[in-house]
Write an enzyme that holds these catalytic residues in place. Structure first.
Site, PDB file in Angstrom:
ATOM      1  N   HIS A  59       0.898  -1.164   0.000  1.00 10.70           N
ATOM      2  CA  HIS A  59       0.000   0.000   0.000  1.00 10.70           C
ATOM      3  C   HIS A  59       0.934   1.212   0.000  1.00 10.70           C
ATOM      4  O   HIS A  59       1.398   1.659   1.047  1.00 10.70           O
ATOM      5  CB  HIS A  59      -0.881   0.036   1.246  1.00 10.70           C
ATOM      6  CG  HIS A  59      -1.782  -1.149   1.406  1.00 10.70           C
ATOM      7  ND1 HIS A  59      -2.863  -1.383   0.584  1.00 10.70           N
ATOM      8  CD2 HIS A  59      -1.776  -2.157   2.306  1.00 10.70           C
ATOM      9  CE1 HIS A  59      -3.488  -2.487   0.980  1.00 10.70           C
ATOM     10  NE2 HIS A  59      -2.840  -2.972   2.018  1.00 10.70           N
ATOM     11  N   ARG A  80      -5.455   2.345  11.856  1.00 10.36           N
ATOM     12  CA  ARG A  80      -6.236   2.468  10.627  1.00 10.36           C
ATOM     13  C   ARG A  80      -6.897   3.840  10.519  1.00 10.36           C
ATOM     14  O   ARG A  80      -7.029   4.392   9.418  1.00 10.36           O
ATOM     15  CB  ARG A  80      -7.294   1.359  10.563  1.00 10.36           C
ATOM     16  CG  ARG A  80      -7.996   1.272   9.209  1.00 10.36           C
ATOM     17  CD  ARG A  80      -9.022   0.178   9.179  1.00 10.36           C
ATOM     18  NE  ARG A  80     -10.178   0.488  10.000  1.00 10.36           N
ATOM     19  CZ  ARG A  80     -11.369  -0.103   9.872  1.00 10.36           C
ATOM     20  NH1 ARG A  80     -11.547  -1.060   8.971  1.00 10.36           N
ATOM     21  NH2 ARG A  80     -12.366   0.217  10.671  1.00 10.36           N
ATOM     22  N   HIS A 268      -1.402 -11.910   4.773  1.00 12.42           N
ATOM     23  CA  HIS A 268      -1.306 -11.995   6.235  1.00 12.42           C
ATOM     24  C   HIS A 268      -1.618 -13.419   6.708  1.00 12.42           C
ATOM     25  O   HIS A 268      -0.761 -14.070   7.281  1.00 12.42           O
ATOM     26  CB  HIS A 268      -2.175 -10.959   6.949  1.00 12.42           C
ATOM     27  CG  HIS A 268      -1.872  -9.559   6.566  1.00 12.42           C
ATOM     28  ND1 HIS A 268      -0.614  -9.015   6.675  1.00 12.42           N
ATOM     29  CD2 HIS A 268      -2.659  -8.571   6.025  1.00 12.42           C
ATOM     30  CE1 HIS A 268      -0.620  -7.769   6.246  1.00 12.42           C
ATOM     31  NE2 HIS A 268      -1.849  -7.478   5.841  1.00 12.42           N
ATOM     32  N   ASP A 319       3.876  -4.248   2.484  1.00  8.61           N
ATOM     33  CA  ASP A 319       2.605  -3.766   3.028  1.00  8.61           C
ATOM     34  C   ASP A 319       2.595  -2.266   3.258  1.00  8.61           C
ATOM     35  O   ASP A 319       2.545  -1.486   2.320  1.00  8.61           O
ATOM     36  CB  ASP A 319       2.257  -4.546   4.288  1.00  8.61           C
ATOM     37  CG  ASP A 319       0.793  -4.383   4.699  1.00  8.61           C
ATOM     38  OD1 ASP A 319       0.063  -3.611   4.047  1.00  8.61           O
ATOM     39  OD2 ASP A 319       0.370  -5.031   5.666  1.00  8.61           O
TER      40      ASP A 319
END
Length: 452
Positions: A59, A80, A268, A319
């Site tokens: 990401h 998050r 994951h 990630d």
């Protein structure tokens, strides 16, 4: 700089350590391999070389959170919220800038290919951009940095199981599966016209964000050869929500929807039941571990050896890009296994090399790098640095870091050279510093430079 022939003193390819190797490049692929021969005039002469590493999960905009959230405590869910705030301020221009800088860091670290798990599709209010603006920004960034890109265009329809998108998530969603499918095919036409080197893959964000009926609809609609990725069981809460709503684990939901095939990569895969592991292994999925992120977010340690024993193929990714270093991801995978088992040597150095190179590339839809018929993608490492001196070549995967990368070659082009790219790296760092402070800032004359 493009090359036709490369002569390699030592080539580490899985369990093989080959000496005096010549490789010829044509159209970005390895078309000839000679063993035990001297270098010829005009060859690019390299020392110790690995196939390039494949970053199976990125990401890229999360890079803007590096060094800015680590003092706050909390857990994945509180992190998050900060990520959503950054996502809400992205524009096509700022996304291209951070992606160019971060992809530049990737090639300097030895990654030759990246799978961008991309879901920031639309404007903040959910209105589509005129022409796939965010996706094309990523394609241009990869071209500038010199990295292979598999664009994993991601379906994101729900805020959680049974709930709609929040205001922060509106720009991620296409409303329903059919609309995402139509946009995916339209994007494919656009990329083939203007960025044919980009591989268009697909992703389901998670079973939290894509309902079972939509998973099945998307799985049926996609061509069979398209790489498909999904976040799976990263958090215990996801499993609990899935069991409460459907009486099935996330893995079982994917199986019910027909998504568990060998083209699937599950990211994951941290909190799995024995039945989940058996299903994933039987399907021969790729299980993509991201150890530096999973440690940073407190996710847990996934069952890597159990998945491999069941038949799954392991890969790694960066990630959130808090760390961009394939060797540290591989070392983290092995370290996690040692910590939970209290046993050394859970994966051999050769197995780790395969996980980082061949498996990472396969997860993204590419043939094995640095092999006949595969991508002409190589990484030269310093085998005599203060970190690596004295290491057996096969064990450099457990002693080196990205600081030891000397050159990265992608499709027969030298896209990173430590001796000549210091100014380019400084420009990328300056760009990231500006954008981390304010992702919506103007460029102020800073650019990430271009590949060599």
């Amino acid at each position: 700089m493009s090359v036709e022939w490369v002569w390699i003193e030592t080539l580490v390819r899985g369990d093989e350590v080959l000496r005096a190797v010549r490789l010829r490049c044509e159209s970005g692929e390895v078309v000839e391999e000679q063993l035990g021969v001297p270098a010829a005039d005009g060859d690019l002469v390299l020392g110790t070389v690995f196939p390039a590493f494949g970053n199976a999960h990125s990401h890229v905009f999360h890079r803007l959170l590096r060094g800015r959230t680590h003092a706050d405590g909390g857990n994945f869910w509180s992190w998050r919220d900060k990520m959503y705030a950054i996502a809400g301020r992205l524009t096509p221009e700022s996304l291209e800038r951070v992606a160019t800088a971060c992809y530049t860091e990737m090639v300097a670290s030895g990654w030759g290919a990246v799978g961008e798990f991309h879901y920031v599709h639309h404007q903040p209010d959910g209105t589509p951009y005129p022409d796939h603006d965010m996706e094309l920004a990523l394609a241009r960034a990869a071209e500038t940095a010199g990295i292979r890109l598999t664009l994993l265009d991601t379906c994101y329809l729900a805020g959680s199981i049974g709930t709609g998108l929040s205001a922060q998530q509106r720009r991620f969603g296409d409303g329903h599966a059919a609309r995402w499918i139509a946009r995916w095919f339209s994007l494919g036409e656009r990329l083939r016209a203007d960025h044919p080197q980009v591989v268009l893959g697909a992703a389901l964000h998670s079973v939290r964000a894509v309902p079972p009926a939509a998973i099945a609809e998307i799985t049926r609609a996609l061509p069979d050869d398209v790489p498909l990725h999904v976040h799976l069981s990263e958090q215990v809460a996801e499993n609990e929500q899935s069991l409460a709503a459907h009486g099935r684990t996330p893995t079982e939901l994917l199986a019910d929807a027909g998504a568990l095939t060998c083209r699937l990569s599950v990211v994951h895969a941290t909190h799995l039941s024995e039945h989940d592991i058996a299903l994933l292994g039987a399907a021969r999925v790729h299980a993509v571990f991201c150890p530096t992120t999973e440690a940073d977010l407190g996710d847990g340690i996934g069952p890597g050896t159990e998945l491999a024993a069941a038949g799954a193929r392991l890969a790694v990714g960066s990630d959130q890009n808090a760390v961009v270093d394939p060797l540290l991801e591989l070392r983290g995978l092995e370290a996690g296994e040692r910590l939970r088992s209290q046993t050394r040597g859970r994966f051999s150095p050769g197995e780790l090399t395969e996980i980082g190179t061949t498996a990472g590339y396969a997860s993204l839809g590419f043939a094995p790098p640095a092999t006949l018929g595969g991508p002409f993608d190589l990484v030269e490492v310093d085998a005599a640095s203060v970190r690596t001196a004295g290491s057996h070549p096969a064990q450099l995967v457990l002693t080196g870091t990205s600081s030891d990368v000397l050159r990265t070659v992608v499709a027969g082009r030298v896209v990173y050279d430590r001796e000549s790219d210091s100014a380019r790296m400084a420009q990328a760092a300056a760009e990231l510093a500006v954008l981390s402070a304010d992702p919506s800032s103007s460029a102020d004359g800073i650019s990430a430079g271009s590949s060599t």
